[in-house]
Design a protein around this motif. Structure first.
Motif, short mmCIF file in Angstrom:
data_model
loop_
_atom_site.label_atom_id
_atom_site.label_comp_id
_atom_site.label_asym_id
_atom_site.label_seq_id
_atom_site.Cartn_x
_atom_site.Cartn_y
_atom_site.Cartn_z
N LEU A 52 0.74 -1.22 0.09
CA LEU A 52 0.01 -0.09 -0.19
C LEU A 52 0.70 1.21 0.02
O LEU A 52 0.55 2.26 -0.78
CB LEU A 52 -0.91 0.07 1.27
CG LEU A 52 -1.94 1.07 1.33
CD1 LEU A 52 -3.20 0.93 0.88
CD2 LEU A 52 -2.03 1.44 2.97
N VAL A 53 2.02 1.23 0.63
CA VAL A 53 2.81 2.21 0.93
C VAL A 53 3.67 2.43 -0.33
O VAL A 53 3.49 3.73 -0.83
CB VAL A 53 3.82 2.35 2.18
CG1 VAL A 53 4.92 3.12 1.97
CG2 VAL A 53 3.05 2.26 3.45
N LYS A 54 4.14 1.56 -1.08
CA LYS A 54 4.50 1.78 -2.28
C LYS A 54 3.47 2.35 -3.21
O LYS A 54 4.04 3.15 -4.25
CB LYS A 54 5.17 0.19 -2.97
CG LYS A 54 6.21 -0.19 -2.30
CD LYS A 54 6.75 -1.40 -2.64
CE LYS A 54 7.95 -1.84 -1.82
NZ LYS A 54 8.66 -3.13 -2.35
N PHE A 55 2.34 1.76 -3.43
CA PHE A 55 1.51 2.36 -4.52
C PHE A 55 1.11 3.82 -3.94
O PHE A 55 1.02 4.81 -4.87
CB PHE A 55 0.21 1.78 -4.36
CG PHE A 55 0.16 0.36 -5.35
CD1 PHE A 55 0.19 0.45 -6.72
CD2 PHE A 55 0.11 -0.71 -4.94
CE1 PHE A 55 0.27 -0.51 -7.54
CE2 PHE A 55 0.32 -1.82 -5.66
CZ PHE A 55 0.34 -1.96 -6.93
N ARG A 56 1.18 4.01 -2.71
CA ARG A 56 0.66 5.49 -2.33
C ARG A 56 1.74 6.32 -2.70
O ARG A 56 1.56 7.51 -3.10
CB ARG A 56 0.63 5.53 -0.85
CG ARG A 56 0.20 6.82 -0.18
CD ARG A 56 0.59 7.13 1.12
NE ARG A 56 2.25 6.75 1.39
CZ ARG A 56 2.48 6.68 2.72
NH1 ARG A 56 1.91 6.35 3.67
NH2 ARG A 56 3.93 6.38 2.68
N ASN A 79 5.64 1.47 -6.96
CA ASN A 79 5.48 0.10 -7.33
C ASN A 79 6.49 -0.24 -8.27
O ASN A 79 6.37 0.54 -9.53
CB ASN A 79 3.99 -0.07 -7.39
CG ASN A 79 3.78 -1.67 -7.78
OD1 ASN A 79 4.31 -2.39 -7.13
ND2 ASN A 79 3.14 -1.75 -8.95
N GLN A 80 7.01 -1.33 -8.13
CA GLN A 80 7.79 -1.93 -9.35
C GLN A 80 7.37 -3.32 -9.73
O GLN A 80 7.74 -3.89 -10.86
CB GLN A 80 9.23 -2.13 -8.91
CG GLN A 80 9.76 -0.74 -8.63
CD GLN A 80 10.03 0.25 -9.63
OE1 GLN A 80 10.46 -0.28 -10.64
NE2 GLN A 80 9.45 1.58 -9.33
N ARG A 81 6.18 -3.78 -9.23
CA ARG A 81 5.65 -5.03 -9.49
C ARG A 81 4.42 -5.23 -10.58
O ARG A 81 3.74 -4.19 -10.59
CB ARG A 81 5.27 -5.87 -8.03
CG ARG A 81 6.48 -6.05 -7.04
CD ARG A 81 6.11 -7.04 -5.96
NE ARG A 81 7.02 -7.09 -5.17
CZ ARG A 81 8.19 -7.90 -5.31
NH1 ARG A 81 8.09 -8.65 -6.32
NH2 ARG A 81 8.98 -8.01 -4.35
N SER A 82 4.45 -6.11 -11.31
CA SER A 82 3.41 -6.32 -12.31
C SER A 82 2.18 -6.67 -11.68
O SER A 82 2.05 -7.08 -10.57
CB SER A 82 3.81 -7.37 -13.34
OG SER A 82 3.66 -8.58 -13.05
N HIS A 83 0.84 -6.56 -12.52
CA HIS A 83 -0.40 -7.05 -12.02
C HIS A 83 -0.45 -8.58 -11.91
O HIS A 83 -1.00 -9.18 -10.94
CB HIS A 83 -1.49 -6.42 -12.92
CG HIS A 83 -1.41 -7.02 -14.45
ND1 HIS A 83 -1.83 -8.26 -14.86
CD2 HIS A 83 -0.45 -6.92 -15.44
CE1 HIS A 83 -1.72 -8.63 -16.06
NE2 HIS A 83 -0.74 -7.88 -16.54
#
Length: 137
Positions: free
Chosen positions: A99-103, A107-111
């Motif tokens: 959540l913090v990475k998206f905020r 974010n570096q990860r794929s769906h």
């Protein structure tokens, strides 16, 4: 004690609803490129985590501890359940870190990664229910 057990189960269902849905939001968020949708996902993720998941987790753990005090420690099945509960708490913490990475737009990860992580709580839930209902050991 049955009332405590009932509310423990209700809180657990609430917690797991969030554990199932938040990684799904991460899937959609990771695929999104327009700023309006990104902001919407950030709001949804924050409200789900802080308004539903975390209160559900705290109540589940508190009532579980109360049940443990009331019924006592009773076998290897409970040791296994507590171990899996520790993994569920770790997954909850992972959700927070994601959540913090998206905020922070970091974010570096794929769906696809989040699709796989979306399935992890299902395994935990299956194991916990079997341990509690069947008490295989």
């Amino acid at each position: 004690m049955l009332w405590i057990k009932a509310f423990h189960i209700i809180a657990m269902v609430t917690w797991f609803a969030g554990l199932f849905y938040l990684p799904r939001l991460f899937v959609y968020h990771a695929q999104t490129i327009d700023p309006v949708s990104i902001d919407r996902f950030k709001i949804m993720e924050r409200k789900l985590f802080y308004g539903i998941m975390t209160p559900g987790a705290v109540i589940t753990l508190a009532l579980g501890f109360w049940l443990w005090l009331g019924y006592g420690f009773s076998g290897d099945w409970l040791t296994a359940k507590l171990t899996i509960t520790g993994l569920v708490v770790a997954h909850h913490i992972w959700c927070y870190l994601s959540l913090v990475k998206f905020r922070d737009d970091a974010n570096q990860r794929s769906h696809v990664f989040y699709r796989w992580m979306n399935e992890v709580p299902v395994l935990y839930l299956i194991m916990i229910v079997i341990l509690v209902v069947v008490k295989p050991f």
